[in-house]
Write a protein that holds these residues in place. Structure first.
Motif, mmCIF file in Angstrom:
data_model
loop_
_atom_site.group_PDB
_atom_site.id
_atom_site.type_symbol
_atom_site.label_atom_id
_atom_site.label_comp_id
_atom_site.label_asym_id
_atom_site.label_seq_id
_atom_site.Cartn_x
_atom_site.Cartn_y
_atom_site.Cartn_z
ATOM 1 N N GLY A 65 0.858 -1.009 -0.170
ATOM 2 C CA GLY A 65 0.144 -0.093 -0.196
ATOM 3 C C GLY A 65 0.993 1.390 0.146
ATOM 4 O O GLY A 65 0.329 2.404 0.426
ATOM 5 N N ILE A 66 2.101 1.145 -0.342
ATOM 6 C CA ILE A 66 3.261 2.232 -0.405
ATOM 7 C C ILE A 66 2.635 3.095 -1.660
ATOM 8 O O ILE A 66 2.957 2.400 -2.841
ATOM 9 C CB ILE A 66 4.428 2.058 -0.172
ATOM 10 C CG1 ILE A 66 4.676 1.336 1.253
ATOM 11 C CG2 ILE A 66 5.503 3.094 -0.347
ATOM 12 C CD1 ILE A 66 6.207 0.724 1.369
ATOM 13 N N ILE A 67 2.302 4.385 -1.533
ATOM 14 C CA ILE A 67 2.080 4.864 -3.054
ATOM 15 C C ILE A 67 3.097 5.547 -3.617
ATOM 16 O O ILE A 67 3.674 6.582 -2.812
ATOM 17 C CB ILE A 67 0.861 5.997 -2.748
ATOM 18 C CG1 ILE A 67 -0.288 5.136 -1.732
ATOM 19 C CG2 ILE A 67 0.197 6.481 -3.897
ATOM 20 C CD1 ILE A 67 -1.447 4.606 -2.429
ATOM 21 N N THR A 68 3.596 5.359 -4.761
ATOM 22 C CA THR A 68 4.905 5.977 -5.291
ATOM 23 C C THR A 68 4.297 6.705 -6.360
ATOM 24 O O THR A 68 3.421 6.800 -6.907
ATOM 25 C CB THR A 68 6.032 5.014 -5.592
ATOM 26 O OG1 THR A 68 5.543 3.971 -6.489
ATOM 27 C CG2 THR A 68 6.506 4.176 -4.463
ATOM 28 N N LEU A 69 5.450 7.404 -6.981
ATOM 29 C CA LEU A 69 5.059 8.414 -8.030
ATOM 30 C C LEU A 69 4.306 7.752 -9.165
ATOM 31 O O LEU A 69 3.285 8.337 -9.758
ATOM 32 C CB LEU A 69 6.679 8.869 -8.460
ATOM 33 C CG LEU A 69 6.554 10.130 -9.375
ATOM 34 C CD1 LEU A 69 5.659 11.310 -8.668
ATOM 35 C CD2 LEU A 69 7.848 10.981 -9.914
ATOM 36 N N PRO A 70 4.516 6.603 -9.893
ATOM 37 C CA PRO A 70 3.959 6.088 -10.906
ATOM 38 C C PRO A 70 2.402 5.862 -10.557
ATOM 39 O O PRO A 70 1.483 6.206 -11.205
ATOM 40 C CB PRO A 70 4.673 4.814 -11.013
ATOM 41 C CG PRO A 70 6.051 4.926 -10.571
ATOM 42 C CD PRO A 70 5.975 5.829 -9.428
ATOM 43 N N THR A 71 2.270 5.528 -9.268
ATOM 44 C CA THR A 71 1.062 5.315 -8.682
ATOM 45 C C THR A 71 0.212 6.626 -8.717
ATOM 46 O O THR A 71 -0.953 6.717 -8.945
ATOM 47 C CB THR A 71 0.993 4.605 -7.355
ATOM 48 O OG1 THR A 71 1.775 3.513 -7.625
ATOM 49 C CG2 THR A 71 -0.688 4.006 -7.034
ATOM 50 N N ILE A 72 0.886 7.684 -8.169
ATOM 51 C CA ILE A 72 0.209 8.929 -7.599
ATOM 52 C C ILE A 72 -0.201 9.477 -9.143
ATOM 53 O O ILE A 72 -1.390 9.917 -9.551
ATOM 54 C CB ILE A 72 1.326 9.955 -7.156
ATOM 55 C CG1 ILE A 72 1.326 9.329 -5.925
ATOM 56 C CG2 ILE A 72 0.749 11.425 -7.161
ATOM 57 C CD1 ILE A 72 2.514 10.262 -4.941
ATOM 58 N N TYR A 73 0.583 9.350 -10.236
ATOM 59 C CA TYR A 73 0.201 9.747 -11.642
ATOM 60 C C TYR A 73 -1.050 9.070 -12.281
ATOM 61 O O TYR A 73 -1.885 9.697 -12.564
ATOM 62 C CB TYR A 73 1.482 9.564 -12.431
ATOM 63 C CG TYR A 73 1.213 9.968 -14.031
ATOM 64 C CD1 TYR A 73 1.223 11.513 -14.343
ATOM 65 C CD2 TYR A 73 0.723 9.204 -14.977
ATOM 66 C CE1 TYR A 73 1.360 11.800 -15.804
ATOM 67 C CE2 TYR A 73 0.392 9.341 -16.016
ATOM 68 C CZ TYR A 73 0.703 11.062 -16.359
ATOM 69 O OH TYR A 73 0.547 11.217 -17.849
ATOM 70 N N ALA A 74 -0.802 7.649 -11.956
ATOM 71 C CA ALA A 74 -2.017 6.894 -12.555
ATOM 72 C C ALA A 74 -3.312 7.266 -11.837
ATOM 73 O O ALA A 74 -4.362 7.210 -12.301
ATOM 74 C CB ALA A 74 -1.659 5.361 -12.380
ATOM 75 N N LEU A 75 -3.217 7.504 -10.532
ATOM 76 C CA LEU A 75 -4.547 7.767 -9.524
ATOM 77 C C LEU A 75 -5.230 9.062 -10.227
ATOM 78 O O LEU A 75 -6.408 9.295 -10.069
ATOM 79 C CB LEU A 75 -4.063 7.916 -8.119
ATOM 80 C CG LEU A 75 -3.849 6.653 -7.611
ATOM 81 C CD1 LEU A 75 -3.398 6.730 -6.028
ATOM 82 C CD2 LEU A 75 -5.240 5.647 -7.441
ATOM 83 N N ARG A 76 -4.363 9.991 -10.732
ATOM 84 C CA ARG A 76 -4.935 11.130 -11.368
ATOM 85 C C ARG A 76 -5.283 11.028 -12.885
ATOM 86 O O ARG A 76 -6.581 11.616 -13.237
ATOM 87 C CB ARG A 76 -4.006 12.053 -11.235
ATOM 88 C CG ARG A 76 -3.559 12.589 -9.991
ATOM 89 C CD ARG A 76 -2.965 13.809 -9.794
ATOM 90 N NE ARG A 76 -3.118 14.180 -8.343
ATOM 91 C CZ ARG A 76 -3.305 15.244 -7.799
ATOM 92 N NH1 ARG A 76 -2.893 16.399 -8.685
ATOM 93 N NH2 ARG A 76 -3.214 15.588 -6.421
ATOM 94 N N LYS A 77 -4.602 10.419 -13.708
ATOM 95 C CA LYS A 77 -4.607 10.234 -15.054
ATOM 96 C C LYS A 77 -5.059 9.216 -15.875
ATOM 97 O O LYS A 77 -5.780 8.961 -16.900
ATOM 98 C CB LYS A 77 -3.204 10.353 -15.637
ATOM 99 C CG LYS A 77 -2.430 11.717 -15.401
ATOM 100 C CD LYS A 77 -3.111 13.020 -15.935
ATOM 101 C CE LYS A 77 -2.219 14.141 -15.423
ATOM 102 N NZ LYS A 77 -2.714 15.358 -16.022
ATOM 103 N N SER A 78 -5.094 7.837 -14.977
ATOM 104 C CA SER A 78 -5.716 6.683 -15.545
ATOM 105 C C SER A 78 -7.220 6.892 -15.603
ATOM 106 O O SER A 78 -7.891 7.072 -14.624
ATOM 107 C CB SER A 78 -5.196 5.614 -14.688
ATOM 108 O OG SER A 78 -5.924 4.164 -15.382
#
Lengths: 321, 321
Positions: free
Chosen positions: A233-246
């Protein structure tokens, strides 16, 4: 597992390696065994190397650098051991962790022991900046670790939160390594401050790349399970991006929030992140940090290791392990 | 919960108390909350008090002593927090431990955070003896903790092993507190060495008494379950004595070696230890350390707090909490 481009400081690194082994010796056989295990498990010795390279920018003096270089690696090792206590990971660098072999109780005290040994080495220095920078760094590293725990599964965190966290988690100690190597050799303020900034940028790029590799590397190269961050459940940069853009961000959020994730769900999440451009975006951000590092490097005096520093900067952006 | 005989340094202790609260503040709300919880859980502030009293033997200077006194308490608190991680104890001083409230992961990093904060304070001192003594002490404290784990249930250990262990676990930091209080005020070597020895004897007596109280105190006074050491298989002085002298030593060994002990078995073990004279023997040993402490005290200069130090020495032998 020393990086090839450290060949310029190969001898110096080998001295650090020997002193590292000596530093952790104890009258207690279990402690000596555990410490030997930890050291032989390897590691890139990135912090000692940066410390030595930092020293090469001024009146390089190996005797003055070795205790500091060893102390930096010990602090790093202590952090890894304490990380193993808390996140239940059972392998690191492909080897069983201290926790897996000896349990939580031993790991906590081994970490404290390594930290204590680093303090003995640091206390040898008269230059007050060395203990001060490292004390501040260690406080901020703990803050970063706690932040990582309290922001686990928090899908609302933004890029700024992430940068704040990885600075504490990784960049600060790499930055301190570059800076204090120069400080130990008596370098003037402008020089060690410049190295500090260089180290910060390199450290940020290093952690972003680490977080990318956690999603893209092959397990055998990484030495730990792929997708480990997502699993925890550690949120890193690729995930932060995807949570906004995907377009599939709701599904991604759903997977992240699950406490027990299957291998298939982890793969699905990585695919979603990759497809929306989360990996390439993150690689670009890492690239920006590398550019900043090289810009800072341009200000530094023309010494032979400057080329090495440039090579390292380039490598960090494309490394596969 | 300040000892009454610290009334002489009541104001100074209150300054330390305020600075302790300030020292642990963080931008992270969880950290601030946890640290406040830890501080308000109290504690005897024995190490800051000894540090201040040590300073009273020379050119007492509160400004020079406060950061050190705070650092000593932070080191002590960090040890307690890390202890809570490893031995699964759920209450300490009658309050829930950090672990019980926030879990192992947070506790490990909170301990590291407190330690880091102490390093910031220690790095303020130019006197090299302060970081050096504390670095050595912290290494030995970790060795003591690991030794306590590896000798758990080891019914063959002797008195020498026990003394070695409690010196590392407790006496060294109390000894450093006495010594470094004087060092911080610029005291000459003979003086701070004498205080170091005084602190050692007092620290040994303190831990022996602690181990006795673990078997004899009422739970409400102790703030933690009675017989906790026996329950965990930690072999202390009264038990070592009984394992040699009690006619029921086989039964005692049998109880100690059980992984799950009932309350009734713990009571039985305490009765066996008491009946064969394990408690009185241990109290006598504590008394010998107190006598040594007072002998060392006799060599120290005649300053007003000398009487206080004597009172503390006497109290430690008869304390009930």
């Amino acid at each position: 597992m020393i990086f090839d481009f450290f060949s310029e400081i190969k001898y110096e690194i080998s001295v650090v390696e020997d002193e590292l082994k000596k530093a952790v010796r104890s009258s207690d056989p279990l402690l000596t065994e555990t410490a030997t295990h930890l050291i032989s498990a390897g590691g890139k010795r990135l912090r000692p190397a940066f410390c030595l390279l930092g020293g090469k920018f001024y009146n390089f003096d190996l005797d003055k650098l070795v205790p500091l270089a060893v102390a930096l690696e010990l602090i790093h090792m202590a952090t890894l051991v304490h990380d193993d206590v808390v996140d239940s990971s059972l392998t690191r660098r492909g080897m069983p962790t201290v926790k897996a072999q000896w349990g939580n109780r031993i790991s906590t005290h081994i970490g404290d022991y390594l930290l204590g040994k680093s303090l003995i080495l640091i206390s040898l220095y008269d230059e007050p900046l060395i203990p001060r920078v490292l004390a501040n760094t260690s406080v901020k590293m703990s803050e970063g670790e706690i932040l990582q725990i309290t922001t686990t599964h928090d899908t609302n965190q933004n890029i700024k939160d992430y940068f704040y966290r990885i600075n504490r988690k990784t960049a600060l100690l790499i930055s301190a390594s570059c800076q204090l190597g120069a400080v130990a050799c008596g370098a003037p303020r402008y020089l060690h401050q410049s190295l500090r900034r260089f180290g910060h940028h390199i450290g940020m790029a290093f952690q972003i790349t680490d977080d990318i590799l956690d999603m893209t590397a092959e397990q055998i190269k990484l030495g730990k399970p792929v997708g480990g961050d997502l699993k925890q459940g550690i949120i890193t940069l690729p995930t932060i991006y995807a949570l906004r853009k995907s377009s599939a961000r709701d599904r991604l959020r759903e997977i992240i929030n699950k406490t027990d994730k299957s291998e298939q769900e982890i793969s699905e999440a990585i695919d979603l992140i990759t497809q929306c451009g989360g990996i390439t975006y993150s690689a670009a951000i890492a690239g920006q940090y590398i550019a900043k590092a090289k810009k800072e490097l341009a200000r530094l005096p023309e010494v032979p290791v400057k080329k090495t520093m440039q090579t390292i900067a380039d490598f960090i952006g494309i490394r596969k392990f």
